[in-house]
Motif scaffolding. Structure first.
Motif, PDB file in Angstrom:
ATOM      1  N   LYS A   1      27.843   5.388  -1.643  1.00 21.82           N
ATOM      2  CA  LYS A   1      27.901   6.770  -1.195  1.00 21.82           C
ATOM      3  C   LYS A   1      26.823   7.081  -0.169  1.00 21.82           C
ATOM      4  O   LYS A   1      26.962   8.019   0.629  1.00 21.82           O
ATOM      5  CB  LYS A   1      27.768   7.721  -2.391  1.00 21.82           C
ATOM      6  CG  LYS A   1      28.926   7.672  -3.372  1.00 21.82           C
ATOM      7  CD  LYS A   1      30.183   8.248  -2.742  1.00 21.82           C
ATOM      8  CE  LYS A   1      31.308   8.320  -3.754  1.00 21.82           C
ATOM      9  NZ  LYS A   1      32.559   8.859  -3.153  1.00 21.82           N
ATOM     10  N   GLY A   2      25.759   6.348  -0.180  1.00 19.54           N
ATOM     11  CA  GLY A   2      24.651   6.642   0.734  1.00 19.54           C
ATOM     12  C   GLY A   2      24.754   5.945   2.077  1.00 19.54           C
ATOM     13  O   GLY A   2      23.887   6.137   2.924  1.00 19.54           O
ATOM     14  N   ILE A   3      25.772   5.146   2.270  1.00 24.38           N
ATOM     15  CA  ILE A   3      25.939   4.442   3.541  1.00 24.38           C
ATOM     16  C   ILE A   3      26.973   5.178   4.384  1.00 24.38           C
ATOM     17  O   ILE A   3      28.076   5.466   3.928  1.00 24.38           O
ATOM     18  CB  ILE A   3      26.374   2.985   3.311  1.00 24.38           C
ATOM     19  CG1 ILE A   3      25.293   2.209   2.549  1.00 24.38           C
ATOM     20  CG2 ILE A   3      26.670   2.299   4.635  1.00 24.38           C
ATOM     21  CD1 ILE A   3      25.697   0.799   2.203  1.00 24.38           C
TER      22      ILE A   3
ATOM     23  N   GLU B   1      30.797   9.541  18.269  1.00 24.84           N
ATOM     24  CA  GLU B   1      30.456  10.613  17.337  1.00 24.84           C
ATOM     25  C   GLU B   1      28.954  10.853  17.319  1.00 24.84           C
ATOM     26  O   GLU B   1      28.156  10.046  17.810  1.00 24.84           O
ATOM     27  CB  GLU B   1      30.942  10.282  15.928  1.00 24.84           C
ATOM     28  CG  GLU B   1      32.455  10.213  15.785  1.00 24.84           C
ATOM     29  CD  GLU B   1      32.872   9.822  14.373  1.00 24.84           C
ATOM     30  OE1 GLU B   1      34.015  10.109  14.007  1.00 24.84           O
ATOM     31  OE2 GLU B   1      32.042   9.214  13.663  1.00 24.84           O
ATOM     32  N   LEU B   2      28.619  11.977  16.714  1.00 24.71           N
ATOM     33  CA  LEU B   2      27.218  12.323  16.475  1.00 24.71           C
ATOM     34  C   LEU B   2      27.131  12.942  15.081  1.00 24.71           C
ATOM     35  O   LEU B   2      27.932  13.815  14.728  1.00 24.71           O
ATOM     36  CB  LEU B   2      26.709  13.309  17.525  1.00 24.71           C
ATOM     37  CG  LEU B   2      25.198  13.582  17.512  1.00 24.71           C
ATOM     38  CD1 LEU B   2      24.422  12.313  17.873  1.00 24.71           C
ATOM     39  CD2 LEU B   2      24.834  14.696  18.484  1.00 24.71           C
ATOM     40  N   GLY B   3      26.192  12.453  14.274  1.00 26.07           N
ATOM     41  CA  GLY B   3      26.070  12.943  12.902  1.00 26.07           C
ATOM     42  C   GLY B   3      25.109  14.115  12.792  1.00 26.07           C
ATOM     43  O   GLY B   3      24.027  14.115  13.388  1.00 26.07           O
ATOM     44  N   VAL B   4      25.520  15.137  12.037  1.00 23.75           N
ATOM     45  CA  VAL B   4      24.677  16.302  11.758  1.00 23.75           C
ATOM     46  C   VAL B   4      24.317  16.232  10.275  1.00 23.75           C
ATOM     47  O   VAL B   4      25.201  16.320   9.412  1.00 23.75           O
ATOM     48  CB  VAL B   4      25.402  17.619  12.097  1.00 23.75           C
ATOM     49  CG1 VAL B   4      24.495  18.810  11.804  1.00 23.75           C
ATOM     50  CG2 VAL B   4      25.842  17.623  13.565  1.00 23.75           C
ATOM     51  N   LEU B   5      23.028  16.092   9.975  1.00 23.83           N
ATOM     52  CA  LEU B   5      22.564  15.856   8.614  1.00 23.83           C
ATOM     53  C   LEU B   5      22.048  17.147   7.984  1.00 23.83           C
ATOM     54  O   LEU B   5      21.236  17.864   8.563  1.00 23.83           O
ATOM     55  CB  LEU B   5      21.451  14.801   8.607  1.00 23.83           C
ATOM     56  CG  LEU B   5      20.904  14.402   7.239  1.00 23.83           C
ATOM     57  CD1 LEU B   5      22.010  13.790   6.368  1.00 23.83           C
ATOM     58  CD2 LEU B   5      19.724  13.441   7.388  1.00 23.83           C
ATOM     59  N   PHE B   6      22.530  17.432   6.770  1.00 22.73           N
ATOM     60  CA  PHE B   6      22.064  18.565   5.976  1.00 22.73           C
ATOM     61  C   PHE B   6      21.461  18.005   4.681  1.00 22.73           C
ATOM     62  O   PHE B   6      22.023  17.107   4.047  1.00 22.73           O
ATOM     63  CB  PHE B   6      23.227  19.512   5.634  1.00 22.73           C
ATOM     64  CG  PHE B   6      23.816  20.215   6.823  1.00 22.73           C
ATOM     65  CD1 PHE B   6      23.323  21.440   7.230  1.00 22.73           C
ATOM     66  CD2 PHE B   6      24.867  19.640   7.524  1.00 22.73           C
ATOM     67  CE1 PHE B   6      23.869  22.085   8.317  1.00 22.73           C
ATOM     68  CE2 PHE B   6      25.418  20.275   8.611  1.00 22.73           C
ATOM     69  CZ  PHE B   6      24.923  21.504   9.018  1.00 22.73           C
ATOM     70  N   ARG B   7      20.315  18.553   4.276  1.00 22.11           N
ATOM     71  CA  ARG B   7      19.664  18.163   3.022  1.00 22.11           C
ATOM     72  C   ARG B   7      19.440  19.418   2.190  1.00 22.11           C
ATOM     73  O   ARG B   7      18.732  20.332   2.600  1.00 22.11           O
ATOM     74  CB  ARG B   7      18.337  17.460   3.300  1.00 22.11           C
ATOM     75  CG  ARG B   7      17.588  16.995   2.050  1.00 22.11           C
ATOM     76  CD  ARG B   7      16.506  16.023   2.430  1.00 22.11           C
ATOM     77  NE  ARG B   7      17.073  14.798   2.997  1.00 22.11           N
ATOM     78  CZ  ARG B   7      16.358  13.912   3.686  1.00 22.11           C
ATOM     79  NH1 ARG B   7      15.058  14.114   3.900  1.00 22.11           N
ATOM     80  NH2 ARG B   7      16.945  12.832   4.154  1.00 22.11           N
TER      81      ARG B   7
ATOM     82  N   ILE C   1      21.936   7.834   3.713  1.00 12.80           N
ATOM     83  CA  ILE C   1      21.624   9.181   3.245  1.00 12.80           C
ATOM     84  C   ILE C   1      21.410   9.127   1.733  1.00 12.80           C
ATOM     85  O   ILE C   1      21.793   8.156   1.057  1.00 12.80           O
ATOM     86  CB  ILE C   1      22.756  10.173   3.585  1.00 12.80           C
ATOM     87  CG1 ILE C   1      24.063   9.765   2.895  1.00 12.80           C
ATOM     88  CG2 ILE C   1      22.967  10.272   5.095  1.00 12.80           C
ATOM     89  CD1 ILE C   1      25.192  10.780   3.063  1.00 12.80           C
ATOM     90  N   ILE C   2      20.810  10.179   1.231  1.00 12.29           N
ATOM     91  CA  ILE C   2      20.554  10.272  -0.212  1.00 12.29           C
ATOM     92  C   ILE C   2      21.779  10.888  -0.875  1.00 12.29           C
ATOM     93  O   ILE C   2      22.149  12.022  -0.566  1.00 12.29           O
ATOM     94  CB  ILE C   2      19.310  11.114  -0.499  1.00 12.29           C
ATOM     95  CG1 ILE C   2      18.101  10.522   0.236  1.00 12.29           C
ATOM     96  CG2 ILE C   2      19.055  11.208  -1.990  1.00 12.29           C
ATOM     97  CD1 ILE C   2      16.850  11.384   0.126  1.00 12.29           C
ATOM     98  N   PRO C   3      22.437  10.151  -1.767  1.00 15.88           N
ATOM     99  CA  PRO C   3      23.630  10.706  -2.423  1.00 15.88           C
ATOM    100  C   PRO C   3      23.289  11.969  -3.208  1.00 15.88           C
ATOM    101  O   PRO C   3      22.206  12.106  -3.782  1.00 15.88           O
ATOM    102  CB  PRO C   3      24.091   9.580  -3.344  1.00 15.88           C
ATOM    103  CG  PRO C   3      23.484   8.339  -2.769  1.00 15.88           C
ATOM    104  CD  PRO C   3      22.169   8.763  -2.185  1.00 15.88           C
ATOM    105  N   LEU C   4      24.225  12.900  -3.200  1.00 15.44           N
ATOM    106  CA  LEU C   4      24.131  14.173  -3.909  1.00 15.44           C
ATOM    107  C   LEU C   4      23.042  15.077  -3.356  1.00 15.44           C
ATOM    108  O   LEU C   4      22.829  16.180  -3.870  1.00 15.44           O
ATOM    109  CB  LEU C   4      23.896  13.958  -5.409  1.00 15.44           C
ATOM    110  CG  LEU C   4      24.919  13.076  -6.139  1.00 15.44           C
ATOM    111  CD1 LEU C   4      24.531  12.888  -7.597  1.00 15.44           C
ATOM    112  CD2 LEU C   4      26.300  13.656  -6.038  1.00 15.44           C
TER     113      LEU C   4
END
Length: 279
Positions: free
Chosen positions: A21-23, A30-36, A51-54
């Protein structure tokens, strides 16, 4: 011991699932937009990203040009003619963050605003302008869409009118108009031809007045052309018949003038001596 092994297996499986899930793979276009935890962290460039799952959510935004058809719209032009106009729009995302944060669904929003803009712009033009000035209408629609979508991080690159459907009555009226225009041009061309022909005939008549035999040669040439077909009845024109009569009279006069004078049988009187006068 068995319980410990079971727990270890469960933990390994969970780690494998979390790792899966974290890969994320961000493609080149494309371009990734990351939300934490729901807050914007930044963007991620193309490649393999973890990314950190959940905890993290990565939204992948396509930067390619999108082709969006604008469905046919029933529009009334400025001269009160009902037409159905369809178009196609080309746009691309230039700011991935705005396209995710500023609007919920950028594709649906552009589709709706493109339809309303199409009706607005075409409705400001007459039917003739809509048919002949499509480039100006396309530019007007694109400029309006650019202003509206700039806040969404989207750039509209091109808008083209694809199809314009006219009522059947309007098609018949336009066909009659086109036919009348063609008849008008045909009559003008025919009149110009008649004018040139009349001028040429006038010049020819002046030359024939100076050279009378030219008219007779032209008549004879016409008779030769007519006589090609053996089934043709030849009618001699009046000037030719009068010329033939004049030619016969001329030959008769020449024959009479050339004939010798015949000798006369009547005796001539011999003059006598002149009388003398006595005093």
């Amino acid at each position: 011991m068995q319980v410990l092994i079971f727990v270890v297996v469960i933990v390994v499986l969970l780690l494998l699932v979390a790792l899966t899930k974290g890969i994320r793979v961000v493609k080149q276009y494309e371009l990734g937009v990351l939300f934490r935890f729901g807050r914007l962290v930044g963007t991620r460039s193309p490649g393999l990203r973890f990314i950190i799952p959940l905890v993290d959510v990565l939204r992948q935004v396509s930067l390619r040009i999108v082709t969006m058809p604008i469905q046919s719209q029933g529009i009334i032009t400025r001269d009160n003619v009902s037409v159905d106009v369809s178009a196609v729009a080309y746009f691309r995302v230039v700011d991935a963050v705005k396209s995710v944060i500023a609007i919920e669904n950028v594709h649906a929003a552009i589709n709706q605003i493109a339809q309303t803009t199409l009706r607005k712009v075409v409705g400001q033009h007459t039917l003739d302008e809509t048919l002949s000035e499509t480039d100006r209408i396309n530019l007007g629609i694109r400029e309006i869409l650019d202003v509206a979508t700039a806040e969404w991080g989207v750039q509209v690159t091109l808008v083209e009118l694809k199809d314009i459907q006219l009522p059947d009555s309007m098609k018949r009226a336009m066909a009659r108009q086109a036919e009348a225009e063609r008849e008008k041009r045909a009559k003008i061309i025919s009149a110009e031809g008649e004018s040139l022909a009349a001028a040429a005939l006038g010049e020819a008549s002046d030359i024939m007045m100076e050279h009378p035999l030219a008219l007779q040669l032209r008549n004879l040439q016409s008779l030769v052309e007519i006589g090609v077909d053996k089934n043709t009845t030849v009618v001699f024109p009046a000037p030719l018949m009068s010329t033939i009569g004049e030619l016969g009279s001329f030959l008769a006069r020449e024959t009479a003038a050339a004939a010798p004078t015949a000798p006369s049988d009547t005796p001539k009187a011999v003059p006598g001596p002149e009388p003398t006068e006595t005093v």
